[in-house]
Write a protein that holds these residues in place. Structure first.
Motif, PDB file in Angstrom:
ATOM      1  N   ARG A   1      -5.277   4.520  13.990  1.00  0.00           N
ATOM      2  CA  ARG A   1      -5.123   5.365  15.176  1.00  0.00           C
ATOM      3  C   ARG A   1      -4.698   6.773  14.809  1.00  0.00           C
ATOM      4  NH1 ARG A   1      -1.371   4.141  19.070  1.00  0.00           N
ATOM      5  NH2 ARG A   1      -0.027   2.976  17.637  1.00  0.00           N
ATOM      6  N   GLY A   2      -4.301   6.959  13.565  1.00  0.00           N
ATOM      7  CA  GLY A   2      -3.888   8.289  13.141  1.00  0.00           C
ATOM      8  C   GLY A   2      -4.041   8.439  11.644  1.00  0.00           C
ATOM      9  N   GLY A   3      -4.107   9.681  11.194  1.00  0.00           N
ATOM     10  CA  GLY A   3      -4.256   9.953   9.775  1.00  0.00           C
ATOM     11  C   GLY A   3      -5.699   9.963   9.334  1.00  0.00           C
ATOM     12  N   THR A   4      -5.903   9.963   8.022  1.00  0.00           N
ATOM     13  CA  THR A   4      -7.247  10.056   7.453  1.00  0.00           C
ATOM     14  C   THR A   4      -7.545   8.918   6.492  1.00  0.00           C
ATOM     15  OG1 THR A   4      -6.390  11.426   5.645  1.00  0.00           O
ATOM     16  CG2 THR A   4      -7.237  12.582   7.588  1.00  0.00           C
ATOM     17  N   ILE A   5      -6.705   7.885   6.479  1.00  0.00           N
ATOM     18  CA  ILE A   5      -6.904   6.804   5.521  1.00  0.00           C
ATOM     19  C   ILE A   5      -6.730   5.443   6.189  1.00  0.00           C
ATOM     20  CG2 ILE A   5      -6.337   8.033   3.396  1.00  0.00           C
ATOM     21  CD1 ILE A   5      -3.476   7.203   3.672  1.00  0.00           C
ATOM     22  N   THR A   6      -7.355   4.446   5.574  1.00  0.00           N
ATOM     23  CA  THR A   6      -7.190   3.067   5.991  1.00  0.00           C
ATOM     24  C   THR A   6      -7.111   2.213   4.729  1.00  0.00           C
ATOM     25  OG1 THR A   6      -8.045   1.319   7.433  1.00  0.00           O
ATOM     26  CG2 THR A   6      -9.665   2.603   6.200  1.00  0.00           C
ATOM     27  N   PHE A   7      -6.629   0.995   4.861  1.00  0.00           N
ATOM     28  CA  PHE A   7      -6.260   0.177   3.692  1.00  0.00           C
ATOM     29  C   PHE A   7      -6.848  -1.223   3.836  1.00  0.00           C
ATOM     30  CE2 PHE A   7      -2.444  -1.418   1.035  1.00  0.00           C
ATOM     31  CZ  PHE A   7      -2.916  -0.835  -0.141  1.00  0.00           C
ATOM     32  N   PRO A   8      -8.179  -1.332   3.760  1.00  0.00           N
ATOM     33  CA  PRO A   8      -8.813  -2.626   4.025  1.00  0.00           C
ATOM     34  C   PRO A   8      -8.580  -3.647   2.917  1.00  0.00           C
ATOM     35  CG  PRO A   8     -10.433  -1.034   3.310  1.00  0.00           C
ATOM     36  CD  PRO A   8      -9.159  -0.276   3.496  1.00  0.00           C
ATOM     37  N   ARG A   9      -8.687  -4.917   3.314  1.00  0.00           N
ATOM     38  CA  ARG A   9      -8.658  -6.022   2.358  1.00  0.00           C
ATOM     39  C   ARG A   9     -10.094  -6.360   1.988  1.00  0.00           C
ATOM     40  NH1 ARG A   9      -5.546  -9.049   4.891  1.00  0.00           N
ATOM     41  NH2 ARG A   9      -3.721  -9.067   3.528  1.00  0.00           N
ATOM     42  N   ILE A  10     -10.328  -6.634   0.710  1.00  0.00           N
ATOM     43  CA  ILE A  10     -11.658  -7.023   0.262  1.00  0.00           C
ATOM     44  C   ILE A  10     -11.566  -8.401  -0.395  1.00  0.00           C
ATOM     45  CG2 ILE A  10     -11.364  -5.713  -1.910  1.00  0.00           C
ATOM     46  CD1 ILE A  10     -14.459  -5.249  -1.790  1.00  0.00           C
ATOM     47  N   THR A  11     -12.428  -9.308   0.036  1.00  0.00           N
ATOM     48  CA  THR A  11     -12.422 -10.684  -0.461  1.00  0.00           C
ATOM     49  C   THR A  11     -13.455 -10.800  -1.574  1.00  0.00           C
ATOM     50  OG1 THR A  11     -11.823 -11.439   1.767  1.00  0.00           O
ATOM     51  CG2 THR A  11     -12.599 -13.112   0.205  1.00  0.00           C
ATOM     52  N   LEU A  12     -13.009 -10.631  -2.802  1.00  0.00           N
ATOM     53  CA  LEU A  12     -13.905 -10.636  -3.955  1.00  0.00           C
ATOM     54  C   LEU A  12     -14.024 -12.042  -4.542  1.00  0.00           C
ATOM     55  CD1 LEU A  12     -12.653  -7.390  -5.723  1.00  0.00           C
ATOM     56  CD2 LEU A  12     -14.813  -7.675  -4.486  1.00  0.00           C
ATOM     57  N   PRO A  13     -15.124 -12.313  -5.199  1.00  0.00           N
ATOM     58  CA  PRO A  13     -15.270 -13.611  -5.877  1.00  0.00           C
ATOM     59  C   PRO A  13     -14.199 -13.787  -6.943  1.00  0.00           C
ATOM     60  CG  PRO A  13     -17.378 -12.468  -5.736  1.00  0.00           C
ATOM     61  CD  PRO A  13     -16.330 -11.483  -5.320  1.00  0.00           C
ATOM     62  N   GLU A  14     -13.915 -15.030  -7.303  1.00  0.00           N
ATOM     63  CA  GLU A  14     -12.897 -15.326  -8.307  1.00  0.00           C
ATOM     64  C   GLU A  14     -13.226 -14.609  -9.620  1.00  0.00           C
ATOM     65  OE1 GLU A  14     -10.753 -19.199 -10.438  1.00  0.00           O
ATOM     66  OE2 GLU A  14     -12.295 -19.474  -8.883  1.00  0.00           O
ATOM     67  N   ASN A  24       7.094   6.618   7.558  1.00  0.00           N
ATOM     68  CA  ASN A  24       5.937   7.496   7.363  1.00  0.00           C
ATOM     69  C   ASN A  24       4.884   7.119   8.401  1.00  0.00           C
ATOM     70  OD1 ASN A  24       3.239   7.209   4.985  1.00  0.00           O
ATOM     71  ND2 ASN A  24       3.648   8.898   6.363  1.00  0.00           N
ATOM     72  N   PHE A  25       4.767   7.942   9.463  1.00  0.00           N
ATOM     73  CA  PHE A  25       3.808   7.676  10.535  1.00  0.00           C
ATOM     74  C   PHE A  25       3.064   8.950  10.922  1.00  0.00           C
ATOM     75  CE2 PHE A  25       7.429   4.705  11.706  1.00  0.00           C
ATOM     76  CZ  PHE A  25       6.877   3.613  11.073  1.00  0.00           C
ATOM     77  N   PRO A  26       1.737   8.876  11.101  1.00  0.00           N
ATOM     78  CA  PRO A  26       0.852   7.796  10.708  1.00  0.00           C
ATOM     79  C   PRO A  26       1.037   7.440   9.228  1.00  0.00           C
ATOM     80  CG  PRO A  26      -0.334   9.356  12.085  1.00  0.00           C
ATOM     81  CD  PRO A  26       0.989   9.974  11.771  1.00  0.00           C
ATOM     82  N   HIS A  27       0.918   6.160   8.932  1.00  0.00           N
ATOM     83  CA  HIS A  27       1.359   5.632   7.651  1.00  0.00           C
ATOM     84  C   HIS A  27       0.311   5.808   6.557  1.00  0.00           C
ATOM     85  CE1 HIS A  27       2.127   2.100   4.880  1.00  0.00           C
ATOM     86  NE2 HIS A  27       3.260   2.774   4.824  1.00  0.00           N
ATOM     87  N   ASN A  28       0.787   6.116   5.372  1.00  0.00           N
ATOM     88  CA  ASN A  28      -0.015   6.127   4.151  1.00  0.00           C
ATOM     89  C   ASN A  28       0.383   4.887   3.352  1.00  0.00           C
ATOM     90  OD1 ASN A  28      -1.057   6.538   1.575  1.00  0.00           O
ATOM     91  ND2 ASN A  28      -0.156   8.542   1.279  1.00  0.00           N
ATOM     92  N   PRO A  29      -0.526   3.909   3.141  1.00  0.00           N
ATOM     93  CA  PRO A  29      -1.980   4.036   3.259  1.00  0.00           C
ATOM     94  C   PRO A  29      -2.623   3.296   4.433  1.00  0.00           C
ATOM     95  CG  PRO A  29      -1.462   2.249   1.771  1.00  0.00           C
ATOM     96  CD  PRO A  29      -0.148   2.773   2.279  1.00  0.00           C
ATOM     97  N   THR A  30      -1.867   2.609   5.274  1.00  0.00           N
ATOM     98  CA  THR A  30      -2.506   1.726   6.258  1.00  0.00           C
ATOM     99  C   THR A  30      -2.988   2.452   7.507  1.00  0.00           C
ATOM    100  OG1 THR A  30      -0.446   1.212   7.421  1.00  0.00           O
ATOM    101  CG2 THR A  30      -1.000  -0.158   5.504  1.00  0.00           C
ATOM    102  N   GLY A  31      -2.449   3.653   7.780  1.00  0.00           N
ATOM    103  CA  GLY A  31      -2.767   4.348   9.014  1.00  0.00           C
ATOM    104  C   GLY A  31      -1.979   3.847  10.204  1.00  0.00           C
ATOM    105  N   PHE A  32      -1.030   2.915   9.974  1.00  0.00           N
ATOM    106  CA  PHE A  32      -0.267   2.338  11.079  1.00  0.00           C
ATOM    107  C   PHE A  32       0.489   3.420  11.850  1.00  0.00           C
ATOM    108  CE2 PHE A  32       3.825   0.703  12.661  1.00  0.00           C
ATOM    109  CZ  PHE A  32       3.371  -0.240  13.570  1.00  0.00           C
ATOM    110  N   LEU A  33       0.443   3.304  13.175  1.00  0.00           N
ATOM    111  CA  LEU A  33       1.152   4.230  14.057  1.00  0.00           C
ATOM    112  C   LEU A  33       1.837   3.398  15.134  1.00  0.00           C
ATOM    113  CD1 LEU A  33       1.664   7.240  14.805  1.00  0.00           C
ATOM    114  CD2 LEU A  33      -0.396   7.110  16.236  1.00  0.00           C
ATOM    115  N   PRO A  34       3.173   3.390  15.174  1.00  0.00           N
ATOM    116  CA  PRO A  34       3.856   2.589  16.192  1.00  0.00           C
ATOM    117  C   PRO A  34       3.639   3.142  17.583  1.00  0.00           C
ATOM    118  CG  PRO A  34       5.438   3.929  14.984  1.00  0.00           C
ATOM    119  CD  PRO A  34       4.114   4.108  14.295  1.00  0.00           C
TER     120      PRO A  34
END
Length: 379
Positions: free
Chosen positions: A299-312, A151-161
């Protein structure tokens, strides 16, 4: 052995939330269209077809003129006879049912849209996962690998080879004789058109391209998509399986879709203008909140998949529900993708025109609860 379909985690998460919130911050599609403005854009032939339309059955393979327009816009080697029209989700289900047999092995990108791997599992086929580095694919295929699903551009990361990486994927599929099933729903919304990949159905004689009008042009309500493949035997089997599902597409949707394909460049110009504006807002947000959110622009698509560093003790699921309660908007937790290792991520969708307002709601929430994590150099 066939298995029951497991609940669709993403859809079950969205169902009680997406139509009761004020704003969505996790939309996977681009800005939708008003019917009045869309009808005004149609060429005269399409307007005439719309005016004279009767609500009878349509051809199982799909309106020939629409298939011709799709072939012209999206493909170079695929013609109108090499595709079947269907709602995108149905087309995926039908194609996998048609292509797979007992004992087949399937490789699929993870995380991903659950249908792409759950369908194979439920039908009794053995899915293997690819956390996508194209170089790893050759290590995952087996003698009984029948289907490689990407799946490219990828859902959910937006990765495009890169183009070279994509060629390696195609070569691996060709080398083992597997079908290469490519979910290309985000094709045509690459930030740089030079990065756009060759469709699987053009690149490989056993390539299968899944496309549609839900994501790139923002018309999911039409429920029109296509599955394209130059393997005539496979396409015939897809048609035979479709006889047990939708049989044919919606006649009004086919006519509107015909007009959309004929105005493709104009429609995509608006969509990309919105996306580029939102990317700038997202970049500024990433700079302000780099201490909390690790975000890279797709680089493509309409979504991104960020990491969030939340408190314990804090979870993304709880954050999403609290954000909905306090700000009337929400993000999609990574856990909705039902793949291990992504519980500290969430999906952001930046394809709609109200994205800046939704992003402002998230930022107000973060300022209220996580201000100490804001990048110190921000204003």
């Amino acid at each position: 052995m066939a298995q029951p379909l497991r609940p669709f985690g993403l859809e079950r998460y969205l169902a009680p939330r997406e139509f009761r919130c004020e704003l969505q911050l996790c939309c996977s599609d681009s800005e939708s269209w008003n019917m009045v403005e869309l009808l005004e854009m149609l060429d005269e032939d399409t307007k005439s077809r719309w005016k004279d339309l009767r609500l009878g059955y349509t051809t199982t393979q799909g309106l020939p003129e629409l298939r011709e327009e799709i072939a012209k816009v999206h493909f170079t080697k695929v013609d109108a006879d090499d595709m079947v029209l269907d709602a995108p989700g149905d087309a995926m289900f039908v194609a996998m049912t048609a292509l797979l047999s007992a004992g087949d092995h399937v490789v699929c990108t993870l995380p991903g849209y659950q249908s792409l791997y759950e369908t194979a599992r439920s039908l009794g086929y053995e899915p293997g996962s690819l956390r996508f580095d194209p170089a790893d694919l050759a290590k995952l295929v087996r003698p009984n690998t029948r289907l490689i699903v990407v799946n490219f551009p990828h859902n959910p990361t937006g990765f495009l080879p890169t183009h070279a990486e994509w060629e390696a994927v195609v070569d691996t599929a060709r080398g083992c004789g597997a079908f290469l099933f490519a979910d290309e729903m985000y094709r045509y919304i690459e930030l740089d058109a030079a990065d756009r990949l060759t469709p699987a159905a053009d690149a490989y004689e056993r390539g299968v391209s899944l496309g549609g009008l839900s994501k790139n042009v923002g018309m999911p309500g039409l429920r029109i998509g296509w599955v394209a493949c130059r393997d005539k035997q496979a396409l015939q089997r897809i048609l035979e399986v479709k006889d047990f599902t939708t049989i044919c597409c919606s006649a009004p949707s086919e006519i509107i879709s015909l007009g959309v394909l004929r105005q493709w460049d104009t429609i995509m110009e608006r969509q990309m203008g919105i996306i580029r504006t939102n990317v700038a807002a997202l970049q500024a947000f990433a700079e302000r909140w780099g201490g909390l959110v690790s975000l890279s622009i797709s680089r493509g698509g309409t979504i991104t998949f960020p990491r969030i560093t939340l408190p314990e003790g804090h979870t993304v699921e709880a954050l999403s529900d609290q954000l909905l309660e306090e700000e009337g908007t929400f993000v999609l937790p990574g856990s909705a993708y039902q793949a291990p290792g992504f519980d500290d991520r969430f999906r952001l969708g930046y394809g709609r025109s109200n994205f800046p307002q939704a992003l402002a709601a998230l930022e107000a929430f973060l300022d209220r609860h996580y201000a100490e994590h804001k990048t110190k150099t921000s204003a």
